[in-house]
Design a protein around this motif. Structure first.
Motif, PDB file in Angstrom:
ATOM      1  N   HIS A  89       0.814  -1.221   0.000  1.00 39.74           N
ATOM      2  CA  HIS A  89       0.000   0.000   0.000  1.00 39.74           C
ATOM      3  C   HIS A  89       0.848   1.272   0.000  1.00 39.74           C
ATOM      4  O   HIS A  89       0.509   2.274   0.650  1.00 39.74           O
ATOM      5  CB  HIS A  89      -0.974   0.018   1.194  1.00 39.74           C
ATOM      6  CG  HIS A  89      -2.274   0.693   0.885  1.00 39.74           C
ATOM      7  ND1 HIS A  89      -2.674   1.861   1.490  1.00 39.74           N
ATOM      8  CD2 HIS A  89      -3.253   0.386  -0.005  1.00 39.74           C
ATOM      9  CE1 HIS A  89      -3.859   2.216   1.006  1.00 39.74           C
ATOM     10  NE2 HIS A  89      -4.236   1.340   0.095  1.00 39.74           N
ATOM     11  N   GLU A  90       1.906   1.235  -0.774  1.00 41.04           N
ATOM     12  CA  GLU A  90       2.736   2.441  -0.917  1.00 41.04           C
ATOM     13  C   GLU A  90       2.296   3.193  -2.169  1.00 41.04           C
ATOM     14  O   GLU A  90       1.858   2.584  -3.158  1.00 41.04           O
ATOM     15  CB  GLU A  90       4.221   2.033  -1.027  1.00 41.04           C
ATOM     16  CG  GLU A  90       5.191   3.192  -1.213  1.00 41.04           C
ATOM     17  CD  GLU A  90       5.147   4.232  -0.092  1.00 41.04           C
ATOM     18  OE1 GLU A  90       4.157   5.003  -0.017  1.00 41.04           O
ATOM     19  OE2 GLU A  90       6.111   4.285   0.689  1.00 41.04           O
ATOM     20  N   LEU A  91       2.413   4.516  -2.134  1.00 42.29           N
ATOM     21  CA  LEU A  91       2.071   5.336  -3.299  1.00 42.29           C
ATOM     22  C   LEU A  91       3.099   5.081  -4.401  1.00 42.29           C
ATOM     23  O   LEU A  91       4.304   5.034  -4.129  1.00 42.29           O
ATOM     24  CB  LEU A  91       2.080   6.822  -2.915  1.00 42.29           C
ATOM     25  CG  LEU A  91       1.133   7.194  -1.767  1.00 42.29           C
ATOM     26  CD1 LEU A  91       1.381   8.640  -1.317  1.00 42.29           C
ATOM     27  CD2 LEU A  91      -0.314   7.011  -2.187  1.00 42.29           C
ATOM     28  N   VAL A  92       2.628   4.930  -5.629  1.00 42.35           N
ATOM     29  CA  VAL A  92       3.538   4.559  -6.730  1.00 42.35           C
ATOM     30  C   VAL A  92       4.610   5.626  -6.938  1.00 42.35           C
ATOM     31  O   VAL A  92       5.784   5.324  -7.155  1.00 42.35           O
ATOM     32  CB  VAL A  92       2.745   4.320  -8.036  1.00 42.35           C
ATOM     33  CG1 VAL A  92       3.692   4.063  -9.206  1.00 42.35           C
ATOM     34  CG2 VAL A  92       1.794   3.142  -7.866  1.00 42.35           C
ATOM     35  N   HIS A  93       4.212   6.904  -6.818  1.00 35.55           N
ATOM     36  CA  HIS A  93       5.204   7.959  -7.079  1.00 35.55           C
ATOM     37  C   HIS A  93       6.198   8.145  -5.937  1.00 35.55           C
ATOM     38  O   HIS A  93       7.082   8.992  -6.003  1.00 35.55           O
ATOM     39  CB  HIS A  93       4.525   9.284  -7.465  1.00 35.55           C
ATOM     40  CG  HIS A  93       3.405   9.688  -6.559  1.00 35.55           C
ATOM     41  ND1 HIS A  93       3.609  10.258  -5.339  1.00 35.55           N
ATOM     42  CD2 HIS A  93       2.064   9.583  -6.714  1.00 35.55           C
ATOM     43  CE1 HIS A  93       2.434  10.504  -4.773  1.00 35.55           C
ATOM     44  NE2 HIS A  93       1.477  10.096  -5.574  1.00 35.55           N
ATOM     45  N   PRO A 125      -2.595   2.055  -4.896  1.00 39.37           N
ATOM     46  CA  PRO A 125      -3.144   2.773  -3.746  1.00 39.37           C
ATOM     47  C   PRO A 125      -3.363   4.252  -4.079  1.00 39.37           C
ATOM     48  O   PRO A 125      -2.495   4.891  -4.691  1.00 39.37           O
ATOM     49  CB  PRO A 125      -2.054   2.617  -2.680  1.00 39.37           C
ATOM     50  CG  PRO A 125      -1.340   1.361  -3.073  1.00 39.37           C
ATOM     51  CD  PRO A 125      -1.370   1.330  -4.571  1.00 39.37           C
ATOM     52  N   ALA A 126      -4.522   4.771  -3.710  1.00 34.01           N
ATOM     53  CA  ALA A 126      -4.845   6.206  -3.855  1.00 34.01           C
ATOM     54  C   ALA A 126      -4.659   6.740  -5.285  1.00 34.01           C
ATOM     55  O   ALA A 126      -4.273   7.898  -5.460  1.00 34.01           O
ATOM     56  CB  ALA A 126      -4.035   7.037  -2.855  1.00 34.01           C
ATOM     57  N   PHE A 127      -4.937   5.912  -6.281  1.00 36.72           N
ATOM     58  CA  PHE A 127      -4.850   6.350  -7.688  1.00 36.72           C
ATOM     59  C   PHE A 127      -3.521   7.065  -7.956  1.00 36.72           C
ATOM     60  O   PHE A 127      -3.476   8.144  -8.544  1.00 36.72           O
ATOM     61  CB  PHE A 127      -6.033   7.269  -8.039  1.00 36.72           C
ATOM     62  CG  PHE A 127      -7.355   6.677  -7.666  1.00 36.72           C
ATOM     63  CD1 PHE A 127      -7.883   5.632  -8.401  1.00 36.72           C
ATOM     64  CD2 PHE A 127      -8.074   7.149  -6.573  1.00 36.72           C
ATOM     65  CE1 PHE A 127      -9.097   5.046  -8.055  1.00 36.72           C
ATOM     66  CE2 PHE A 127      -9.286   6.573  -6.216  1.00 36.72           C
ATOM     67  CZ  PHE A 127      -9.802   5.524  -6.960  1.00 36.72           C
ATOM     68  N   SER A 128      -2.425   6.437  -7.495  1.00 37.86           N
ATOM     69  CA  SER A 128      -1.153   7.159  -7.464  1.00 37.86           C
ATOM     70  C   SER A 128      -0.242   6.907  -8.669  1.00 37.86           C
ATOM     71  O   SER A 128       0.951   7.196  -8.605  1.00 37.86           O
ATOM     72  CB  SER A 128      -0.412   6.851  -6.157  1.00 37.86           C
ATOM     73  OG  SER A 128      -0.184   5.467  -6.035  1.00 37.86           O
ATOM     74  N   ILE A 129      -0.787   6.392  -9.789  1.00 34.41           N
ATOM     75  CA  ILE A 129       0.013   6.406 -11.026  1.00 34.41           C
ATOM     76  C   ILE A 129      -0.258   7.752 -11.698  1.00 34.41           C
ATOM     77  O   ILE A 129      -1.406   8.091 -11.994  1.00 34.41           O
ATOM     78  CB  ILE A 129      -0.336   5.230 -11.963  1.00 34.41           C
ATOM     79  CG1 ILE A 129      -0.006   3.901 -11.266  1.00 34.41           C
ATOM     80  CG2 ILE A 129       0.448   5.354 -13.266  1.00 34.41           C
ATOM     81  CD1 ILE A 129      -0.178   2.671 -12.145  1.00 34.41           C
ATOM     82  N   THR A 130       0.789   8.510 -11.881  1.00 33.07           N
ATOM     83  CA  THR A 130       0.646   9.870 -12.405  1.00 33.07           C
ATOM     84  C   THR A 130       1.485  10.041 -13.682  1.00 33.07           C
ATOM     85  O   THR A 130       2.134   9.102 -14.137  1.00 33.07           O
ATOM     86  CB  THR A 130       1.121  10.909 -11.361  1.00 33.07           C
ATOM     87  OG1 THR A 130       2.547  10.781 -11.246  1.00 33.07           O
ATOM     88  CG2 THR A 130       0.480  10.679 -10.008  1.00 33.07           C
ATOM     89  N   GLU A 131       1.473  11.277 -14.204  1.00 32.48           N
ATOM     90  CA  GLU A 131       2.280  11.550 -15.403  1.00 32.48           C
ATOM     91  C   GLU A 131       3.773  11.354 -15.153  1.00 32.48           C
ATOM     92  O   GLU A 131       4.543  11.153 -16.073  1.00 32.48           O
ATOM     93  CB  GLU A 131       2.042  13.001 -15.864  1.00 32.48           C
ATOM     94  CG  GLU A 131       0.730  13.161 -16.598  1.00 32.48           C
ATOM     95  CD  GLU A 131      -0.032  14.388 -16.170  1.00 32.48           C
ATOM     96  OE1 GLU A 131       0.139  14.836 -15.013  1.00 32.48           O
ATOM     97  OE2 GLU A 131      -0.823  14.889 -16.977  1.00 32.48           O
ATOM     98  N   LYS A 132       4.163  11.405 -13.877  1.00 30.73           N
ATOM     99  CA  LYS A 132       5.588  11.247 -13.543  1.00 30.73           C
ATOM    100  C   LYS A 132       6.013   9.785 -13.475  1.00 30.73           C
ATOM    101  O   LYS A 132       7.205   9.486 -13.311  1.00 30.73           O
ATOM    102  CB  LYS A 132       5.876  11.916 -12.187  1.00 30.73           C
ATOM    103  CG  LYS A 132       5.783  13.423 -12.255  1.00 30.73           C
ATOM    104  CD  LYS A 132       6.049  14.022 -10.894  1.00 30.73           C
ATOM    105  CE  LYS A 132       5.830  15.523 -10.952  1.00 30.73           C
ATOM    106  NZ  LYS A 132       5.300  16.064  -9.698  1.00 30.73           N
ATOM    107  N   THR A 133       5.062   8.860 -13.528  1.00 29.26           N
ATOM    108  CA  THR A 133       5.422   7.439 -13.390  1.00 29.26           C
ATOM    109  C   THR A 133       4.890   6.598 -14.559  1.00 29.26           C
ATOM    110  O   THR A 133       4.248   5.563 -14.322  1.00 29.26           O
ATOM    111  CB  THR A 133       4.883   6.860 -12.059  1.00 29.26           C
ATOM    112  OG1 THR A 133       3.448   7.024 -12.040  1.00 29.26           O
ATOM    113  CG2 THR A 133       5.491   7.537 -10.865  1.00 29.26           C
TER     114      THR A 133
END
Ligand SMILES: [Zn+2]
Length: 288
Positions: A89-93, A125-133
């Motif tokens: 459950h760690e944030l991807v970024h 977790p927390a929709f944490s795939i972003t443009e940076k990843t």
């Protein structure tokens, strides 16, 4: 894209994790000190779905699969779609490509060993795939993931946000020759912000008639809930920042009756069922 494909497309998902996983601050080594509450809340969800004969997608935290495999077995035996919600459950970024790959591999293996099937659907977790990843999509694809539900096409969110995603509809993401079918999270525009109404804190906060109205007006909706959303007797984590505390505990007493209304009012389906209704060849392509 044929717009009618998405008319009334309402997807139902659950992130299966413990009551204390609303916290992204504490060290996972402290989790063993917290009480176990997953069974009762998970059973409430399964019973409600059984009563309405609805199948949903359950994103399982690898840590839960490791500690409580019987929870995963029960969900699977109930005929629901089993998917992966990371291991720890760690944030991807906050991760790098290597640690993200390891985390996902461990979680997928734990879950696959329990259900005896390959996992093809993932939510961070927390929709944490972003443009940076963007590397995260590539790694997921390499691990055999075909469907991802980790993107929030908005900038106004605590942990995630992918503002360049554009219109919030299922789309195909392409990164370095890898393809992933993306089911993004939907939002509604309110007071200058994009808010998620079909799950989490705002689902519990706003009156049901408003939630229902927004859902009726939105052609594509992904609803997402956690067992803790329906556990009003859960302890409160004192270390959470005030805003997070409010979002984690607001409306807990009325949330289960709201879920029952939600299950009654909409034709809900799993990610897999939704995918079969989509003409992917016509879907928007996003190259990263
Ligand atoms: Zn989660």
């Amino acid at each position: 894209m044929e717009i009618t494909i998405f008319f009334k497309m309402k997807i139902l998902t659950f992130d299966i994790e413990e009551w204390f996983h609303c916290d992204f601050i504490s060290d996972s080594s402290t989790w063993k000190n917290y009480e176990t509450r997953i069974y009762e809340a998970n059973d409430k969800i399964l019973q409600a779905l059984e009563n309405k004969k609805i199948k949903a997608t359950f994103f399982i935290l690898g840590w839960i699969a490791e500690k409580y495999p019987e929870v995963v077995k029960k969900i699977h035996a109930s005929g629901h779609e089993i998917a992966c919600h990371s291991y720890i459950h760690e944030l991807v970024h906050r991760m790098n490509p290597d640690s993200f790959r390891r985390d996902t591999e461990v979680a997928m293996k734990l879950i696959e060993d329990i259900i005896g099937e390959k996992i093809i659907t993932y939510r961070a977790p927390a929709f944490s795939i972003t443009e940076k990843t963007p590397w995260a999509f590539e790694i997921l694809s390499e691990l055999g993931i075909e469907y991802d539900c980790s993107v929030l096409p908005s900038s106004s969110h605590d942990y995630g946000g992918f503002p360049s995603f554009g219109e919030c509809l299922p789309s195909v993401i392409k990164v370095n020759g890898c393809y992933i079918k993306e089911f993004p999270m939907n939002t509604v525009h309110l007071l200058g912000k994009e808010i998620i109404f079909s799950g989490g804190g705002f689902f519990r906060l706003f009156p049901y008639f408003l939630i229902r109205k927004w859902a009726e007006e939105t052609k594509y909706v992904v609803s997402y809930f956690h067992p803790r959303d329906f556990d009003y007797e859960q302890p409160m984590l004192s270390q959470l920042p005030l805003k997070r505390k409010f979002k984690s505990y607001v409306g807990l007493k009325s949330s289960y009756p709201k879920l029952l209304k939600w299950l009654n009012d909409f034709e809900l389906m799993s990610v897999g069922e939704a995918s079969q209704k989509i003409n992917w060849a016509e879907a928007k392509k996003i190259s990263l």
